[in-house]
Design a protein around this motif. Structure first.
Motif, PDB file in Angstrom:
ATOM      1  N   VAL A 288      61.475  31.774 -65.359  1.00 41.49           N
ATOM      2  CA  VAL A 288      60.788  31.944 -64.082  1.00 41.49           C
ATOM      3  C   VAL A 288      61.602  31.278 -62.980  1.00 41.49           C
ATOM      4  O   VAL A 288      61.984  30.109 -63.094  1.00 41.49           O
ATOM      5  CB  VAL A 288      59.376  31.327 -64.124  1.00 41.49           C
TER       6      VAL A 288
ATOM      7  N   PHE B 277      61.520  29.302 -60.189  1.00 42.61           N
ATOM      8  CA  PHE B 277      60.419  28.399 -59.864  1.00 42.61           C
ATOM      9  C   PHE B 277      60.821  27.432 -58.761  1.00 42.61           C
ATOM     10  O   PHE B 277      61.574  26.484 -58.980  1.00 42.61           O
ATOM     11  CB  PHE B 277      60.007  27.638 -61.123  1.00 42.61           C
ATOM     12  N   SER B 278      60.285  27.668 -57.561  1.00 40.72           N
ATOM     13  CA  SER B 278      60.623  26.835 -56.411  1.00 40.72           C
ATOM     14  C   SER B 278      59.701  25.635 -56.265  1.00 40.72           C
ATOM     15  O   SER B 278      60.044  24.668 -55.581  1.00 40.72           O
ATOM     16  CB  SER B 278      60.546  27.671 -55.135  1.00 40.72           C
TER      17      SER B 278
ATOM     18  N   ASP C 250      53.667  30.945 -54.710  1.00 39.52           N
ATOM     19  CA  ASP C 250      53.990  32.203 -55.376  1.00 39.52           C
ATOM     20  C   ASP C 250      54.639  31.977 -56.734  1.00 39.52           C
ATOM     21  O   ASP C 250      54.269  32.605 -57.728  1.00 39.52           O
ATOM     22  CB  ASP C 250      54.911  33.051 -54.495  1.00 39.52           C
ATOM     23  N   SER C 251      55.620  31.083 -56.797  1.00 34.94           N
ATOM     24  CA  SER C 251      56.308  30.876 -58.071  1.00 34.94           C
ATOM     25  C   SER C 251      55.411  30.176 -59.083  1.00 34.94           C
ATOM     26  O   SER C 251      55.574  30.352 -60.296  1.00 34.94           O
ATOM     27  CB  SER C 251      57.610  30.096 -57.865  1.00 34.94           C
TER      28      SER C 251
ATOM     29  N   CYS D 230      53.460  32.885 -60.559  1.00 30.69           N
ATOM     30  CA  CYS D 230      54.345  33.615 -61.480  1.00 30.69           C
ATOM     31  C   CYS D 230      54.547  32.846 -62.784  1.00 30.69           C
ATOM     32  O   CYS D 230      54.625  33.449 -63.861  1.00 30.69           O
ATOM     33  CB  CYS D 230      55.699  33.866 -60.812  1.00 30.69           C
TER      34      CYS D 230
ATOM     35  N   THR E 133      62.025  27.458 -66.811  1.00 32.58           N
ATOM     36  CA  THR E 133      62.018  27.570 -65.354  1.00 32.58           C
ATOM     37  C   THR E 133      63.383  27.202 -64.798  1.00 32.58           C
ATOM     38  O   THR E 133      64.129  26.417 -65.393  1.00 32.58           O
ATOM     39  CB  THR E 133      60.949  26.653 -64.725  1.00 32.58           C
TER      40      THR E 133
ATOM     41  N   ARG F  69      58.342  20.530 -57.920  1.00 33.47           N
ATOM     42  CA  ARG F  69      58.483  21.359 -59.108  1.00 33.47           C
ATOM     43  C   ARG F  69      58.040  20.630 -60.379  1.00 33.47           C
ATOM     44  O   ARG F  69      57.261  21.156 -61.183  1.00 33.47           O
ATOM     45  CB  ARG F  69      59.928  21.833 -59.270  1.00 33.47           C
TER      46      ARG F  69
ATOM     47  N   GLY G  45      60.152  36.629 -61.003  1.00 36.55           N
ATOM     48  CA  GLY G  45      60.303  36.131 -59.640  1.00 36.55           C
ATOM     49  C   GLY G  45      59.114  36.489 -58.769  1.00 36.55           C
ATOM     50  O   GLY G  45      58.396  37.456 -59.031  1.00 36.55           O
ATOM     51  N   GLY G  46      58.922  35.734 -57.712  1.00 32.25           N
ATOM     52  CA  GLY G  46      57.785  35.930 -56.813  1.00 32.25           C
ATOM     53  C   GLY G  46      58.071  36.854 -55.652  1.00 32.25           C
ATOM     54  O   GLY G  46      57.354  36.819 -54.647  1.00 32.25           O
TER      55      GLY G  46
ATOM     56  N   THR H 138      58.208  41.209 -61.440  1.00 28.75           N
ATOM     57  CA  THR H 138      57.749  40.727 -60.129  1.00 28.75           C
ATOM     58  C   THR H 138      56.237  40.950 -60.021  1.00 28.75           C
ATOM     59  O   THR H 138      55.779  41.902 -59.400  1.00 28.75           O
ATOM     60  CB  THR H 138      58.476  41.461 -58.991  1.00 28.75           C
TER      61      THR H 138
END
Length: 240
Positions: A13, A15-16, A20-21, A24, A37, A53, A133-134, A170
């Motif tokens: 993933v 992942f930010s 959104d992430s 996800c 991630t 994170r 991804g988001g 997505t």
């Protein structure tokens, strides 16, 4: 979802640490047998998201043991070069505004293309064949690297270039922000939505001060407004 119904592949993933992430990541943990991630440090002015994170991962693992057993390693990649060649409101201290080409100056050219390419290279070494991804074409500020056709073309290029199938999922592509809030609730109930509110980061200005009903942020940048409006619309849809 029954364990037998989960895809046996490993997913990575993007992942930010944002809303959104996080949605996800929850989605991937419901659908895949193992999930890792990856995050990216590219000199973003809101790099506070990188500190969020690990907290989000820890909160999700503690709150959802059935996800924790499938949550694998986290990876943080240094893409400082992207920040060096970018001249945007996400990599420099400047006002957020529309450019002559109609795109907001928060658009970082090539960002998602690079993120997906590096994630695919990591996936190749980690034995993973799915990237999550988001990217979203409903609430996406017009960013061309968030469009469905871009993602499909990238999936084909990566699969050909790696000589192995590389799937890009997505799950938010056709959802607006209210629906993204609803997805988080459907996946993890009030517990997950509270994690999103308290621990994820969206604000482009990197502010974590005031805690609004929808989470932390300046409340006025495009990312905050989108998140806040989505939260309000979602709450109205579920309240009697």
């Amino acid at each position: 979802m029954q364990a037998a119904a989960r895809d046996a592949r490993t997913a990575i993933v993007l992942f930010s640490g944002g809303q959104d992430s996080t949605a996800c990541l929850a989605w991937a943990l419901e659908h895949y047998a193992r999930v890792e991630t990856v995050g990216f440090d590219y000199g973003q002015r809101h790099r506070i998201e990188l500190k969020c994170r690990s907290r989000v991962r820890a909160e999700m693992a503690a709150s959802f043991p059935h996800w924790a057993e499938r949550l694998g390693d986290d990876h943080l990649l240094n893409l400082a070069l992207l920040g060096q060649i970018s001249d945007t409101a996400l990599t420099d201290q400047r006002a957020i505004e529309l450019q002559a080409n109609g795109l907001p100056n928060t658009f970082v050219p090539g960002r998602n293309l690079l993120f997906l390419t590096f994630s695919a290279a990591l996936a190749y070494r980690r034995g993973a064949s799915v990237l999550v991804g988001g990217m979203c074409e409903t609430d996406y500020s017009g960013y061309p690297d968030c469009r469905d056709n871009t993602i499909k073309a990238t999936q084909l290029a990566l699969s050909l270039g790696l000589a192995m199938p590389m799937t890009i999922e997505t799950p938010l592509m056709w959802l607006d922000k209210a629906q993204t809030w609803a997805l988080a609730e459907a996946l993890g109930g009030a517990v997950l939505t509270e994690i999103v509110i308290n621990h994820t980061h969206t604000c482009y200005l990197g502010m974590r001060g005031k805690r609004h009903a929808w989470g932390h942020g300046c409340g006025s940048c495009p990312a905050c407004r989108l998140r806040a409006d989505g939260y309000t619309a979602w709450r109205r849809s579920v309240e009697p």
